[in-house]
Write a protein that holds these residues in place. Structure first.
Motif, PDB file in Angstrom:
ATOM      1  N   ASN A 386     -19.743 -37.036   0.854  1.00  0.00           N
ATOM      2  CA  ASN A 386     -19.018 -35.878   1.371  1.00  0.00           C
ATOM      3  C   ASN A 386     -17.917 -36.251   2.355  1.00  0.00           C
ATOM      4  OD1 ASN A 386     -20.468 -33.835  -0.022  1.00  0.00           O
ATOM      5  ND2 ASN A 386     -22.193 -34.138   1.371  1.00  0.00           N
ATOM      6  N   SER A 387     -17.665 -37.539   2.514  1.00  0.00           N
ATOM      7  CA  SER A 387     -16.604 -37.966   3.430  1.00  0.00           C
ATOM      8  C   SER A 387     -15.239 -37.597   2.851  1.00  0.00           C
ATOM      9  CB  SER A 387     -16.684 -39.477   3.677  1.00  0.00           C
ATOM     10  OG  SER A 387     -16.476 -40.182   2.472  1.00  0.00           O
ATOM     11  N   ASP A 388     -14.270 -37.416   3.724  1.00  0.00           N
ATOM     12  CA  ASP A 388     -12.943 -36.952   3.298  1.00  0.00           C
ATOM     13  C   ASP A 388     -12.291 -37.885   2.287  1.00  0.00           C
ATOM     14  OD1 ASP A 388     -13.174 -34.743   4.880  1.00  0.00           O
ATOM     15  OD2 ASP A 388     -12.078 -35.599   6.580  1.00  0.00           O
ATOM     16  N   ASN A 389     -12.417 -39.197   2.502  1.00  0.00           N
ATOM     17  CA  ASN A 389     -11.732 -40.130   1.596  1.00  0.00           C
ATOM     18  C   ASN A 389     -12.480 -40.325   0.286  1.00  0.00           C
ATOM     19  OD1 ASN A 389     -13.828 -41.497   2.787  1.00  0.00           O
ATOM     20  ND2 ASN A 389     -12.727 -43.438   2.994  1.00  0.00           N
ATOM     21  N   LYS A 391     -14.336 -37.628  -1.205  1.00  0.00           N
ATOM     22  CA  LYS A 391     -14.461 -36.352  -1.903  1.00  0.00           C
ATOM     23  C   LYS A 391     -13.643 -36.291  -3.191  1.00  0.00           C
ATOM     24  CE  LYS A 391     -16.012 -32.860   1.363  1.00  0.00           C
ATOM     25  NZ  LYS A 391     -15.635 -31.690   2.196  1.00  0.00           N
ATOM     26  N   PRO A 392     -12.360 -36.740  -3.182  1.00  0.00           N
ATOM     27  CA  PRO A 392     -11.596 -36.686  -4.438  1.00  0.00           C
ATOM     28  C   PRO A 392     -12.237 -37.493  -5.554  1.00  0.00           C
ATOM     29  CG  PRO A 392     -10.139 -37.087  -2.563  1.00  0.00           C
ATOM     30  CD  PRO A 392     -11.536 -37.228  -2.057  1.00  0.00           C
ATOM     31  N   GLU A 395     -15.316 -35.465  -6.776  1.00  0.00           N
ATOM     32  CA  GLU A 395     -14.883 -34.259  -7.497  1.00  0.00           C
ATOM     33  C   GLU A 395     -14.385 -34.605  -8.894  1.00  0.00           C
ATOM     34  OE1 GLU A 395     -12.049 -32.452  -4.948  1.00  0.00           O
ATOM     35  OE2 GLU A 395     -13.552 -31.702  -3.523  1.00  0.00           O
TER      36      GLU A 395
END
Length: 764
Positions: A386-389, A391-392, A395
């Motif tokens: 779930n970390s920002d870097n 997540k992409p 997903e």
């Protein structure tokens, strides 16, 4: 009186239900063979043959009562026998054979069926309650319909084959056809009979669906302007046009709407045979973010029957035979009639049990599946999903229907993150064509401590094999890594019928080991083929980490153990990084001897080559030992090999018994001064009265060092202590076993002195 025996030797499974089970006085919970055997005897002794009796047991082998004996005993005494197993994900109820049922451990302990069965044991005994729960009759008929449709879906139109297949699955088709009011027996089982069974099943299922129904109040129609149902009153203001990707539609529309039933045409695109509506239904069932909305009834509309669709698309059609799915023609009248009924949806358990999504069939895609599946699970375990870097990355992977299915089938449990800290320090290089998919982020997380430097080979993996190999070696020469994590398959054209010797990573491995055998290489691979791993090991691979194909994940412990294995492997290889230093210094020793060969040849009367060959032999022998496991025995063996080089120097340059150098110069005596703690020259060795000192290798190496290599007093002291260590290894004291033990630092101390002696040597 005992009427039910539950035997399970895994207390971690029974602990969660033990207190509740104690409420049922007729149930005996046992966890060992003796109690199990005694309980069976009591069950038989204290009951009549016609009494209801049940044994529920883990399907394992027993010494006191083998399984075949238990089965016979149950048959003779009218005992219903239920087997369960940790790996079994199916459920079967048999009408006549023993065991009467096969279940999974999860089915026994995690649902309500066991307690529903026990509540009704004495007044309404039906083994079906244990297998299917309170709606067991309904579920038996649903399963029968699903199995028949799936057999036809596979292209099996031979009634005899379908009959045999149902029997093999433990379905008593004869008893069930009789319950449906039809003739039983294989002779009557033709295509006409199958059609009658399906019709009667549909009717019986409609009749039995009472519990679990919900009145539809908020239906939602999904369409692409391709249905007449938009105009009916129930759906006029409750419809959404499908005009985006499936994941966007779920996140932008379905997650924002409130509905208790979905109405979807089979197709939602211009290409009717894409069956985009059916594909959307799979995503709805498997998208966890939808929560309970994914369990709602789904009504498919279209002119085709599920059977016809199964002939067109075997991949998508199976969902049409699962719980909570209804099919109608594109008719306003039929839609209004069905929506006004109470409809039954599905459950998490049913989704897991009934929905299957096939993996890609070609090898290249299988490699990507294993790669991305590993990324998902490793990221979850490391707590970075779930970390920002990251997540992409997640997903993008999660948009795949197959990954949604896998995550639903094999949910990832939590792990103690602290246990993943890598001990040690060093420089790590990753060579993987799919590093951008998430591996670079994962390894940056693993090697985040200041003690590590982590880098990735950033190159175009669409280049030729030679260009990729050259790029990798250039990076290694510049970065000088201690450990290389090397993906096995780096180029897509190597997934098909490529000999292992022609694979790009194998050539990189070979070139690394030519450059410096001490560089540690872990092969990162989706292949678990033993012959591949054995070949790579023979070529110099120092370790292996398997990228997790989904088939490994029937046990959720697999990822945890795989990551822990990676941790152990990395720590072990970091402990061997000193071999890079050893190899580089060994090459310098060889170069120095080669440069001094003419002088050596003159000094040794033409025997220079023989001396150099002996030194190289001991250097190679020591390196072979050190390439193995790192332990005290290996260090001792390498230590003795390096010490042989000091002895070779002594035997070549000195005439031992005359106490002279080979050129006639006398050996000097170097005496240790207790007050100054220094060695200093004190006459000639031949004048010393103590023969032990005269024959001491310390005195001989001191003479060689002083004459040819600028040795000083400290160097003599170092060799004296190293020689004592050598003697302790060779002459171990049984009363003091630790006296002969050495470690890596002892070994490096000897090697460093050897290196200084030979590389500084100048044979004048």
């Amino acid at each position: 009186m005992i009427k039910v025996i539950l035997y399970d030797n895994k207390k971690n499974r029974t602990d969660s239900v033990k207190s509740k089970l104690q409420e049922y006085k007729f149930l005996k919970l046992v966890d060992n063979e003796k109690d199990f055997s005694d309980s069976i005897d009591l069950l038989i002794e204290n009951s009549n043959k016609e009494d209801n009796k049940t044994i529920i047991m883990h399907n394992s082998d027993f010494n006191s009562k083998p399984l075949d004996e238990i089965i016979t005993l149950c048959e003779e005494n009218n005992i219903d026998l239920v087997f369960f197993t940790g790996g079994n994900t199916t459920k079967e109820l048999r009408m006549k054979e023993t065991p009467r049922a096969n279940l999974s451990a999860e089915h026994i302990y995690k649902g309500d069926n066991l307690f529903y069965f026990l509540e009704r044991f004495e007044n309404d005994y039906k083994l079906g309650y244990l297998v299917f729960g309170k709606d067991f009759e309904l579920n038996i008929f649903l399963d029968l319909r699903m199995f028949i449709n799936l057999e036809r879906n596979k292209g099996n139109n031979n009634p005899e084959d379908i009959y045999d297949s149902l029997k093999e699955k433990g379905i008593d088709i004869d008893s069930l056809t009789e319950k449906l009011g039809l003739e039983s027996g294989k002779n009557n089982f033709d295509n006409k009979m199958i059609d009658s069974i399906i019709r009667n099943l549909n009717s019986k299922i409609d009749e039995l669906i009472t519990n679990g129904k919900t009145k539809i109040e908020k239906p939602l129609l999904i369409h692409n302007d391709n249905t007449s149902l938009i105009d009916i009153e129930l759906l006029k203001y409750r419809n959404e046009k499908f005009n985006s990707s499936i994941d966007d539609f779920i996140s932008d529309v379905l997650l924002k709407r409130d509905f208790d039933c979905l109405v979807i045409p089979f197709s939602l695109s211009e290409n009717y045979l894409e069956f985009k509506g059916i594909e959307l239904a799979y995503h709805i069932r498997l998208t966890k973010e939808l929560g309970d909305l994914r369990f709602v009834p789904i009504i498919f509309i279209g002119e085709e029957t599920p059977y016809i669709i199964s002939k067109i698309d075997k991949r998508l059609s199976p969902i049409l035979y699962t719980d909570g799915i209804y099919n109608i023609k594109d008719s306003k009248e039929k839609a209004e009639k069905l929506i006004k009924k109470k409809l039954k949806g599905t459950t998490e358990e049913k989704i897991r049990e009934q929905i299957e999504v096939s993996p890609p069939s070609n090898y290249s895609s299988h490699h990507s599946v294993a790669n991305e599946w590993s990324i998902i699970r490793w990221a979850k375990y490391l707590g970075i999903d779930n970390s920002d870097n990251f997540k992409p990355v997640i997903e993008k992977i999660n948009s795949s229907l197959y990954y949604k299915y896998l995550l639903n089938k094999f949910p990832v449990p939590d792990i103690d993150k602290s246990s993943l800290e890598i001990k040690g320090s060093g420089k790590i290089l990753l060579i993987d064509d799919e590093y951008e998919k998430g591996w670079s982020i994962i390894f940056n997380r693993i090697f985040r401590k200041d003690d590590f430097t982590f880098k990735v080979l950033e190159t175009d993996f669409n280049l030729s094999k030679n260009e990729i190999v050259d790029s990798a070696i250039t990076k290694i020469e510049q970065f000088k890594p201690d450990v290389v994590i090397l993906d096995f398959r780096l180029r897509t054209d190597e997934f098909y019928n490529t000999l292992i010797k022609d694979i790009t990573s194998v050539e990189i491995l070979r070139r690394i080991k030519v450059l410096n055998p001490g560089i540690q290489v872990i092969i990162f691979t989706a292949s678990n083929k033993v012959w591949n791993l054995q070949k790579l090991e023979s070529l110099g691979a120092d370790g292996f980490i398997i990228k997790e194909s989904p088939e490994f994940n029937h046990d959720n412990k697999f990822t945890r153990e795989n990551i822990k294995s990676f941790k152990r492997t990395i720590e072990n290889l970091l402990n061997k990084k000193y071999l890079i230093y050893i190899y580089n210094k060994t090459q310098n020793i060889k170069a120095n001897l080669s440069a001094n060969l003419p002088k050596l040849d003159t000094l040794l009367h033409g025997n220079g080559n023989e001396f150099v060959s002996e030194v190289e032999y001991w250097l190679i022998s020591a390196s072979k030992f050190l390439s193995k496991e790192q332990n005290e025995q290996i260090f001792s063996a390498a230590y003795i090999n390096y010490f042989h080089i000091f002895e070779a120097l002594q035997n070549s340059l000195i005439i031992v018994y005359s106490l002279n150098f080979v050129d006639g110069e006398k050996l000097k005596y170097y005496k240790f001064n207790d007050s100054t703690q220094q060695y200093s020259e004190d006459g000639f060795l031949e004048n010393v009265g103590d023969n032990k000192i005269k024959n001491s290798i310390t005195q001989k190496i001191a003479n060689i060092g002083y004459r040819y290599s600028n040795f000083d007093s400290e160097d003599i002291g170092r060799f004296y202590r190293l020689n004592k260590t050598r003697n302790n290894i060779v002459h171990k004291d049984k009363n003091d076993p630790e006296r002969g033990e050495i470690n890596k630092n002892d070994l490096l101390g000897l090697f460093d002195l050897l290196y200084e002696l030979i590389t500084k040597i100048n044979f004048v």
